[in-house]
Scaffold this active site. Structure first.
Site, mmCIF file in Angstrom:
data_model
loop_
_atom_site.group_PDB
_atom_site.id
_atom_site.type_symbol
_atom_site.label_atom_id
_atom_site.label_comp_id
_atom_site.label_asym_id
_atom_site.label_seq_id
_atom_site.Cartn_x
_atom_site.Cartn_y
_atom_site.Cartn_z
ATOM 1 N N HIS A 266 0.798 -1.226 0.000
ATOM 2 C CA HIS A 266 0.000 0.000 0.000
ATOM 3 C C HIS A 266 0.834 1.280 0.000
ATOM 4 O O HIS A 266 0.295 2.376 -0.081
ATOM 5 C CB HIS A 266 -0.941 0.032 1.207
ATOM 6 C CG HIS A 266 -0.211 0.178 2.498
ATOM 7 N ND1 HIS A 266 0.199 -0.900 3.232
ATOM 8 C CD2 HIS A 266 0.212 1.266 3.162
ATOM 9 C CE1 HIS A 266 0.834 -0.479 4.293
ATOM 10 N NE2 HIS A 266 0.871 0.832 4.280
HETATM 11 C C1 UD1 Z 1 -1.342 5.768 5.624
HETATM 12 C C2 UD1 Z 1 0.046 6.100 6.137
HETATM 13 C C3 UD1 Z 1 0.967 4.900 5.978
HETATM 14 C C4 UD1 Z 1 0.366 3.666 6.599
HETATM 15 C C5 UD1 Z 1 -1.003 3.433 5.986
HETATM 16 C C6 UD1 Z 1 -1.664 2.204 6.565
HETATM 17 C C7 UD1 Z 1 0.622 8.467 5.834
HETATM 18 C C8 UD1 Z 1 1.516 9.410 5.139
HETATM 19 N N1 UD1 Z 1 0.643 7.202 5.406
HETATM 20 O O1 UD1 Z 1 -1.242 5.562 4.230
HETATM 21 O O2 UD1 Z 1 2.193 5.188 6.617
HETATM 22 O O3 UD1 Z 1 1.194 2.566 6.373
HETATM 23 O O4 UD1 Z 1 -1.806 4.585 6.266
HETATM 24 O O5 UD1 Z 1 -2.838 1.921 5.903
HETATM 25 O O6 UD1 Z 1 -0.056 8.843 6.750
HETATM 26 N N2 UD1 Z 1 -8.652 5.435 1.613
HETATM 27 C C9 UD1 Z 1 -9.886 4.830 1.618
HETATM 28 N N3 UD1 Z 1 -10.466 4.605 2.835
HETATM 29 C C10 UD1 Z 1 -9.881 4.974 4.002
HETATM 30 C C11 UD1 Z 1 -8.628 5.605 3.971
HETATM 31 C C12 UD1 Z 1 -8.034 5.822 2.763
HETATM 32 O O7 UD1 Z 1 -10.454 4.488 0.593
HETATM 33 O O8 UD1 Z 1 -10.471 4.707 5.077
HETATM 34 C C13 UD1 Z 1 -8.010 5.653 0.309
HETATM 35 C C14 UD1 Z 1 -8.248 7.034 -0.223
HETATM 36 O O9 UD1 Z 1 -8.353 6.982 -1.602
HETATM 37 C C15 UD1 Z 1 -6.995 7.766 0.128
HETATM 38 C C16 UD1 Z 1 -5.942 6.666 -0.008
HETATM 39 O O10 UD1 Z 1 -6.614 5.492 0.432
HETATM 40 O O11 UD1 Z 1 -6.749 8.860 -0.693
HETATM 41 C C17 UD1 Z 1 -4.720 6.893 0.825
HETATM 42 O O12 UD1 Z 1 -5.073 7.085 2.182
HETATM 43 P P1 UD1 Z 1 -4.123 7.965 3.132
HETATM 44 O O13 UD1 Z 1 -4.732 8.099 4.475
HETATM 45 O O14 UD1 Z 1 -3.762 9.242 2.441
HETATM 46 O O15 UD1 Z 1 -2.785 7.128 3.238
HETATM 47 P P2 UD1 Z 1 -2.523 5.566 3.301
HETATM 48 O O16 UD1 Z 1 -2.070 5.134 1.967
HETATM 49 O O17 UD1 Z 1 -3.650 4.813 3.907
#
Ligand code: UD1
Length: 356
Positions: A202
């Site tokens: 991820h």
């Molecule tokens: C975040 C952390 C990462 C951690 C990961 C665990 C940062 C910089 N990164 O990354 O270190 O390993 O969490 O999962 O904080 N999304 C959903 N549903 C959700 C949350 C996110 O669909 O509940 C999707 C959205 O499209 C979003 C993307 O995932 O834009 C990325 O989510 P984000 O919170 O920005 O970072 P992670 O990749 O989850």
């Protein structure tokens, strides 16, 4: 009784909070602030339910967005809560954007800050998590380091005061739940112990760089020719694969499932033959469970595990990944590198001492 305020927001933060909450709440009033960075049931609520973390006292609802948005909105909304609650200490966990937001809000509003999982470095500032780690460590009053290497990293940066080597809080949690681990077939029909490879991917550098993601896909397809592949998929990875038009091909050969809750994931990990991952948490959970770990990154902040021979860094080159699945064999010895499983108690004892 003093007041501790924890700021969390994403899946890895919740796991660490789960380790600490029962110990913190024995001695302190514990206020929990959830930024809302993760909001899907599978990435958030399930961890609170399963790991007996109480409902957050505050839910800030920041959601997804750019890094600047997540941090900025997080700082603004956390500050409001802090000024209202006036805690004796703020705790932030790990290296997510919510960790950074909670940390900045805390020091800017004049509250003391403790960082759980301080001192980890992969020495690659293009990773958002590395930026978060470096900044949060620089502004924390107390720095709870999980490994000796983390303490050395901090020393090299001139950070000595407030550093305490306590071990890994993930070990506390794993020990607490080790007897509840069910056989993998009760989680996923038909999987046989030690007869499948588990995959988690991820990280931004793997999901947002098309070439890396297509390399990883190619590797998984090739691996699925000789062993079963189980892949609980993060929503961002699913979206990225779909955008590149590769989701369908993968689904034909790989068992793609929803993100798992903690205990189901630990069960599937424990009984996997090997794990392919870019997650920090999974690297050490694999080590603790004695599962060979193939890390699809060029660097890791858990260097000790690679030095012990249990974690191999292969980047995203399909040949290297496939060869590692076929041939990687860790040594028999698995030294204790992650503490004694009492990190939470040690952390709380330090806080008690500080607030006397
Ligand atoms: C975040 C952390 C990462 C951690 C990961 C665990 C940062 C910089 N990164 O990354 O270190 O390993 O969490 O999962 O904080 N999304 C959903 N549903 C959700 C949350 C996110 O669909 O509940 C999707 C959205 O499209 C979003 C993307 O995932 O834009 C990325 O989510 P984000 O919170 O920005 O970072 P992670 O990749 O989850």
């Amino acid at each position: 009784m003093g007041k501790i305020l924890s700021v969390v927001g994403a899946r890895p933060n919740f796991v660490k909070l789960a380790a600490l909450h029962p110990v913190i709440s024995k001695y302190f009033e514990h206020v929990i602030v959830h930024t809302g960075q993760h909001y899907d049931y599978e990435l958030s609520a399930t961890f609170f339910e399963e790991l007996s973390i109480p409902e957050p006292d505050y839910y800030l609802g920041i959601g997804s967005g750019t890094h600047g948005y997540q941090v900025g909105e997080g700082v603004k909304l956390c500050e409001r809560v802090l000024l209202r609650e006036e805690p004796d200490f703020v705790i932030v966990y790990g290296d997510t954007n919510s960790t950074l937001a909670g940390a900045i809000a805390s020091v800017k509003a004049g509250f003391k800050l403790a960082h759980v999982e301080a001192g980890l470095r992969c020495f690659d500032m293009s990773m958002p998590e590395e930026v978060n780690r470096v900044i949060v460590d620089r502004i924390s009053t107390l720095l709870f380091a999980p490994t000796k290497g983390a303490v050395s990293n901090l020393k090299r940066e001139g950070i000595i005061d407030g550093v305490r080597l306590v071990g890994d809080v993930h070990k506390d949690l794993l020990l607490r739940f080790k007897d509840s681990v069910r056989p993998p077939s009760s989680i996923l029909e038909g999987v046989r112990p030690k007869d499948y490879v588990l995959v988690t991917i991820h990280r931004a550098e793997n999901t947002e760089v098309g070439r890396n993601l297509s390399n990883l896909t190619e590797a998984l397809l090739r691996i699925s020719d000789f062993t079963e592949v189980v892949f609980p998929i993060h929503p961002r990875t699913e979206r990225a694969l779909s955008k590149l038009g590769m989701l369908g091909r993968l689904k034909e050969k790989v068992r793609m499932i929803k993100p798992l809750n903690y205990l189901s994931f630990i069960a599937l990990l424990k009984y996997s033959s090997k794990v392919i991952t870019d997650s920090g948490g999974v690297q050490r959970e694999a080590y603790m469970l004695g599962v060979p770990c193939i890390t699809v990154r060029e660097r890791t902040e858990w260097r000790e595990l690679a030095e012990a021979g249990w974690n191999i860094l292969v980047g995203t080159d399909p040949d290297r990944i496939v060869t590692a699945v076929r041939e990687f064999r860790p040594p028999l010895a698995r030294p204790n590198l992650l503490g004694d499983g009492n990190a939470s108690l040690k952390i709380v004892n330090v806080l008690k001492e500080e607030l006397k």
